[in-house]
Design an enzyme around this catalytic site. Structure first.
Site, short mmCIF file in Angstrom:
data_model
loop_
_atom_site.label_atom_id
_atom_site.label_comp_id
_atom_site.label_asym_id
_atom_site.label_seq_id
_atom_site.Cartn_x
_atom_site.Cartn_y
_atom_site.Cartn_z
N ASP A 246 0.84 -1.20 0.00
CA ASP A 246 0.00 0.00 0.00
C ASP A 246 0.87 1.25 0.00
OD1 ASP A 246 0.55 0.77 2.87
OD2 ASP A 246 -0.33 -1.20 3.19
N GLU B 8 21.59 -23.10 -17.28
CA GLU B 8 20.88 -22.08 -16.49
C GLU B 8 21.86 -21.08 -15.88
OE1 GLU B 8 16.83 -24.44 -15.05
OE2 GLU B 8 18.70 -24.78 -13.97
#
Ligand code: GLA
Length: 759
Positions: free
Chosen positions: A541, A621
């Site tokens: 928020d 990877e």
């Protein structure tokens, strides 16, 4: 002047670059809301409101012979229960003498340069050349309650902030049962042709936060709020009202964002006159604030932004505003270090050697910051014990944190740490010493969650203690980054530090304590990068963003789930605030396997980092991870400082989601796409870009295709196209077509660069 007072009309007008907001002081002292819409200069808009006698809508005493004037119908700037206005009230109160509600009338107003601040609360900031403040004071004669409405007018940002301060100027105590900051009456239908209002809000749950939902308004009251003591995973404090014909790129939109991390509530009422009232601010069923004579209460701020630019326009306004006027960390303008977090690969199961091996391996792959998550302190071997005991677990970390921190620094890395300051386990030394510091209702066993209790952050002693602990922890161990977690909601809202008649204040005092602790620690250590977290995105928020420039978006790190979570979050919150990591597959939350590169594309549209064991990556990877670190740095500016475009809207189209970032000067456009559902026999994917320089000439500078079975690796129709010069106009009007993609969750990143102008 952004704020003007017209003596003759008794109007106060707030102007931003593209909007006008007007109110008028009526003869009775009621402050009427006249207009909030596209900019109109130099006009009094009181002619808009037709007066009609509306049955069962009463009149104030002075207007008892003028039945057409009713506080129940007229748009009001702020409304209290008990005043003959039966719409949803912004203020509910009762005095010790039993006077209920308030009849608020104008007292005075003032205009000052710069933006007001709110003591102890997060709030937007702006200097004199960026913002002006209107203070409008109303009062209730019967109780002496004074309400100061504050308006922060950000001209260039097209934003108006609202807050309210309540003062008891009477002789008896007054209890505030509701003290909203924003009351906004929208008397007319949106859009040019009298459309209807729709509401978009972000609902969700743990691991599935901020799912956008758009619904037509029904008559009655629709509420978006939280009573969990946190802004919550469930109903984010951000709502958008828009016209039913508003689209991604055009139409009327109004965003309402409380700057608050605790209980919030936004009510939207569609009433008998088909008008809409919005009331927004602090919420909570148990809220009740006692104002003794002379006392004041400051309610949290609400940000209001209006645009005709559709959802995209609203998103851009909020991103700019939060970045410029709310997030205050110096880190907001700095390139965030590429981090690796230990949680998903180790949980609480590690020792110093394991962490050092993890760091050494990560360093080889381009990581810049190693974050040791939960499990480093007290008797923390699982999540049943140890919270509250913030000294290193010597069995795991002999000699404490300092040797580990030193060793990680010696590798040329930064060192970060997880903390959860607001919580305590019963099985901890802190609880054994101070059981009274945990919130608990007398005579009742506390409600537990994750087997932990919540500390009474409204108690000064607790905040002082925690400040001492964490300030020393950061200083003594050379901590560069803090992940501040909060892993349960509050149930026992009772504080032994408060008298019975003040128990309704517990939740807000809790937030004030959290904010104070954050303020002191972030103020003392501006160089430390703070990331917020609450079981993922349970406190994502504007209140938290004031203190910390980034927030862990969700405990769901699955790239496909993250597409929706991050798209929902980014409607209101900046991309650079969204914590996002590449994790291992099969994903721990969903069991889904997605290509490594696709995971990276999704995580790169946030703060970017890793949450896996680098030692377990394949050689391929590892090679990709090194390349990714490089790509992250090269694309940082366009992603974090550019404009964000949802090319496929909020929900994606027919099995794929595409979004783009365009640098502020239009020189670079990074297009991202993930195929969420692969189909057979398709005809390619067509995308139109937005936000480019129409007269610019662009070339495809880089094309990355991940997880796609395509031997030639090409994404556009033929090799020639990859050398072609496109005009900005053609990329936006005609677009590009990508060749059909096969495989599980392919991902694409295309970088277009301007090579010249005036096509
Ligand atoms: C929360 C966070 C996770 C992790 C754990 C540790 O769930 O969201 O990222 O830090 O706590 O307990």
């Amino acid at each position: 002047m952004a704020i003007q007072f017209d003596v003759a009309d008794r109007t106060i007008t707030l102007h931003t670059r593209a909007t006008t907001y007007q109110m008028q002081i009526a003869d009775t002292g009621h402050v009427l809301h006249l207009y909030y819409g596209p900019r109109i200069d130099g006009e009094c808009l009181d002619y808009l409101h037709v007066l009609t006698d509306c049955g069962f809508s009463p009149n104030c005493y002075e207007n008892r012979m003028r039945r057409e004037i009713s506080p129940d119908i007229l748009p009001l700037e702020y409304s209290a229960a008990g005043s003959g206005d039966y719409r949803v009230p912004a203020l509910e109160c009762v005095s010790a003498e039993g006077v209920v509600g308030a009849d608020l009338r104008y007292v005075r107003h003032g205009i000052v340069e710069g933006k007001y601040a709110l003591p102890g609360l997060p709030a937007a900031f702006g200097e004199g050349d960026q913002a002006q403040t209107l203070s409008l004071v109303l009062s209730d004669a019967a109780t002496g309650l004074e309400v100061e409405l504050l308006y922060g007018v950000f001209d260039g940002a097209d934003v108006i902030t609202r807050a309210a301060v309540f003062r008891n100027r009477g002789d008896a105590a007054i209890r505030l049962d509701r003290a909203a900051s924003l009351c906004l009456d929208l008397p007319f239908a949106p859009g040019s042709s009298g459309g209807e209002w729709e509401l978009l809000h972000l609902h969700g749950r743990h691991c599935m936060e901020r799912m956008p939902e758009r619904v037509p308004l029904m008559h009655g009251i629709q509420t978006v709020g939280s009573r969990r003591g946190a802004s919550s995973h469930h109903h984010n404090p951000f709502t958008v009202l828009m016209a039913s014909d508003t689209t991604e790129t055009q139409g009327e939109c109004l965003g309402i964002m409380p700057v608050y991390s605790g209980n919030h509530r936004t009510d939207i009422e569609l009433n008998q006159a088909d008008a809409v009232r919005v009331v927004s601010g602090i919420g909570g069923d148990l809220f009740g604030w006692q104002l003794d004579p002379g006392d004041s209460f400051c309610a949290p701020e609400v940000i209001l932004c209006r645009t005709d630019g559709g959802m995209e326009g609203l998103t851009h306004h909020f991103h700019d505003f939060l970045n410029r006027h709310l997030i205050r960390s110096p880190w907001k303008d700095r390139v965030r270090p590429l981090l690796i977090n230990s949680w998903e690969s180790m949980t609480c199961d590690f020792d110093a050697d394991k962490v050092l091996a993890f760091a050494a391996e990560a360093a080889k792959l381009g990581v810049e910051l190693v974050v040791l998550d939960d499990g480093w302190f007290g008797a923390r071997n699982d999540d049943n014990a140890g919270l509250g005991d913030w000294t290193a677990n010597e069995a795991k970390l002999p000699g404490g944190l300092k040797p580990l921190s030193d060793a990680i620094h010696a590798m040329g890395l930064r060192f970060g740490l997880w903390i959860e300051p607001e919580m305590v386990n019963e099985d901890s030394d802190l609880y054994r010493t101070h059981p009274e510091w945990a919130l608990a209702v007398p005579g009742r066993r506390p409600v537990t969650a994750r087997n932990q209790l919540v500390l009474d952050m409204g108690n000064r002693e607790v905040v002082e203690y925690l400040y001492g602990v964490f300030s020393a922890l950061i200083r003594e161990n050379g901590i560069d980054y803090i992940k501040w977690d909060m892993n349960r909601n509050i149930a026992d809202t009772y504080s032994t530090a408060l008298p019975p008649h003040r128990q309704g204040e517990v939740s807000h005092r809790y937030m004030l304590g959290v904010y104070e602790l954050m303020d002191r620690l972030t103020g003392e250590y501006p160089e430390v990068l703070f990331e917020n977290c609450a079981g993922g995105g349970g406190r994502f928020d504007a209140g938290m963003l004031y203190y910390t420039p980034q927030i862990w978006c969700s405990d769901d790190s699955d790239a496909i789930e993250r597409l929706t979570i991050q798209t929902g979050t980014a409607i209101g919150y900046p991309v650079s605030a969204m914590g996002a990591h590449v994790s291992a597959c099969p994903n721990q939350q969903t069991g889904r396997t997605t290509p490594f590169g696709t995971r990276a594309i999704v995580a790169m549209s946030g703060t970017f980092g890793f949450e896996l064991d680098p030692a377990r990556l394949t050689d391929d990877e590892k090679r990709r991870m090194r390349a990714l670190a490089d790509r992250y740095h090269r694309f940082y500016n366009v992603i974090h400082r550019g404009r964000y475009y949802r090319l496929t809207g909020l929900e994606g189209w027919g099995g794929y989601v595409a979004w783009a970032f365009v640098s502020p000067d239009g020189g670079q456009a990074l297009v991202n796409l993930v195929v969420t559902r692969t189909h057979a026999n398709t005809h390619g994917i067509h995308l139109r870009l937005r936000g480019l320089d129409a007269h610019g000439r662009y070339r495809l500078a880089e094309a990355v295709v991940e997880g796609c079975e395509r031997p030639d690796g090409r994404i556009l129709n033929d090799a020639a196209l990859e050398d072609r010069i496109f005009t900005g106009r053609s990329l936006m009007a005609a677009g590009i077509t990508l060749r059909p993609m096969r495989g599980d969750y392919p991902g694409v990143q295309l970088l277009f660069e301007r090579v010249g102008g005036d096509s």
